[in-house]
Design an enzyme around this catalytic site. Structure first.
Site, short mmCIF file in Angstrom:
data_model
loop_
_atom_site.label_atom_id
_atom_site.label_comp_id
_atom_site.label_asym_id
_atom_site.label_seq_id
_atom_site.Cartn_x
_atom_site.Cartn_y
_atom_site.Cartn_z
N ALA A 32 0.87 -1.19 0.00
CA ALA A 32 0.00 0.00 0.00
C ALA A 32 0.91 1.24 0.00
O ALA A 32 0.80 2.13 0.84
CB ALA A 32 -0.96 0.00 1.18
N LEU A 33 1.81 1.24 -0.95
CA LEU A 33 2.90 2.22 -0.96
C LEU A 33 2.40 3.63 -1.26
O LEU A 33 1.42 3.82 -1.98
CB LEU A 33 3.97 1.81 -1.97
N GLN A 35 3.87 8.13 -0.96
CA GLN A 35 5.06 9.00 -1.09
C GLN A 35 6.02 8.89 0.09
O GLN A 35 7.21 9.15 -0.06
CB GLN A 35 4.63 10.45 -1.24
N HIS A 37 6.88 6.11 1.59
CA HIS A 37 7.82 5.02 1.22
C HIS A 37 8.78 5.51 0.14
O HIS A 37 9.98 5.23 0.18
CB HIS A 37 7.05 3.82 0.67
N GLN A 61 2.90 -9.43 13.24
CA GLN A 61 2.98 -8.15 13.93
C GLN A 61 1.61 -7.51 14.13
O GLN A 61 1.51 -6.42 14.68
CB GLN A 61 3.95 -7.19 13.22
N ASP A 151 6.93 5.53 12.44
CA ASP A 151 6.96 4.45 13.44
C ASP A 151 8.25 4.63 14.23
O ASP A 151 9.20 3.87 14.07
CB ASP A 151 6.89 3.10 12.74
N SER A 186 0.30 7.44 5.48
CA SER A 186 0.24 6.13 6.09
C SER A 186 -0.55 5.20 5.17
O SER A 186 -1.50 5.65 4.51
CB SER A 186 -0.49 6.23 7.44
N ARG A 188 -2.55 3.07 6.11
CA ARG A 188 -3.90 2.98 6.67
C ARG A 188 -4.80 4.13 6.20
O ARG A 188 -6.02 4.02 6.28
CB ARG A 188 -3.85 2.95 8.19
O1 PAF Z 1 6.87 -0.43 8.92
C1 PAF Z 1 6.43 -1.42 8.30
O2 PAF Z 1 5.82 -1.32 7.25
C2 PAF Z 1 6.62 -2.81 8.88
O3 PAF Z 1 6.50 -2.78 10.25
C3 PAF Z 1 7.92 -3.48 8.43
C4 PAF Z 1 9.15 -2.73 8.94
C5 PAF Z 1 7.97 -3.57 6.93
C6 PAF Z 1 8.00 -4.91 9.00
O4 PAF Z 1 6.92 -5.68 8.55
#
Ligand code: PAF
Length: 279
Positions: A32-33, A35, A37, A61, A151, A186, A188
């Protein structure tokens, strides 16, 4: 751009690059990339010969099944964005490439920082992050790896992971990428309508207020004021706190040597949003 969908073919190709003494820059993602990223890959491109991206929604996670199921998956668009920004290798492992026997995380002692904030709110979350990141680092073998400060605690956890495991990789943090109006980008956000994205500005606005208040106002008073901001809204404040950037422990008494950061988690229309700001 080369796309690998299994560990064996990736590892073989990486071994070839290592023989040619190419430096490798890596930023793992859950897809779900956006800007934010892309800003990591832009930085990485300046500092490495080869850029690797991974896209893997890591089940261990997530401490909430609904969150995992609703996590946006946009593979086609992700690959387009990665290609356009000039990524050399996209790695989209299968579950068995990361978890060969069972989909379970290892447990880590990160010296206590794993128990603060997101660690307290999301039990097991950082064990999941530690497990997937150490596995990805082992397979990709980057010289440099890049993580966003959105994060912030995750970045601290990964620095610690690298220290504990004595890995030969430099960890780089990149500033939060914000939309023009201040909204932190994000994955999300993809679950929000345009109207809800406007509403989500409350995170940035609150943190900006806190930054202004911080030099002269009591922490207790700041907390009260933040609670009041949310009292009159339909948004649920999960937590707000100011912590020492190094220890991630909540502020007790201000020290002139320490650097502090405000952290905020808010639910908007069933979506959990996080943001932070140095103050
Ligand atoms: O930040 C994220 O997208 C995730 O926590 C990561 C670092 C890719 C690990 O799954």
């Amino acid at each position: 751009m080369k796309v690998f969908r299994d560990q064996a073919s990736l590892v073989e190709y990486i071994a070839q690059l290592k023989k040619e003494n190419k430096t490798i820059g890596f930023a793992p993602t859950m897809g779900a990339l956006h800007q934010g990223h892309m800003s990591l890959y832009s930085i990485a491109k300046k500092e490495n010969d080869i850029i690797v991206a991974s896209v893997f929604v890591n089940p261990t996670q997530f401490n909430n099944l609904e969150d995992l199921e609703k996590y946006p998956r946009t593979e086609e668009n992700d690959l387009l964005l990665l290609e356009n920004i000039g990524v050399d290798i996209a790695y989209l492992p299968r579950i068995q490439d990361i978890y060969p026997t069972e989909t379970k995380s290892k447990s880590y002692d990160f010296g206590g920082i794993e128990n603060e904030m997101e660690g307290a709110a999301r039990p097991g979350h950082f064990d999941g992050v530690g497990t997937v990141v150490s596995e990805l680092l082992r397979q990709v073998q980057p010289d440099n790896a890049y993580f966003g400060e959105k994060d912030f605690q995750q970045l601290a956890i990964i620095r610690k992971l690298v220290e504990i495991k004595n890995l030969k990789v430099n960890i780089h943090g990149a500033p939060i990428f914000r939309a023009e109006n201040g909204l932190a980008l994000s994955s999300r956000n993809a679950r929000l309508t345009e109207k809800e994205k406007e509403e989500a500005l409350i995170l940035y606005q609150t943190l900006s207020q806190v930054k202004e208040w911080f030099p002269t106002m009591d922490y207790a008073e700041i907390k009260e004021k933040v609670a009041q901001i949310f009292e009159n809204t339909p948004y649920e404040l999960e937590y707000f706190l100011i912590a020492d950037e190094k220890t991630l422990k909540e502020l007790e008494e201000k020290s002139p040597e320490a650097h502090y950061r405000a952290f905020l988690v808010v639910w908007i229309s069933g979506v959990r949003l996080i943001d932070n700001m140095a103050c």
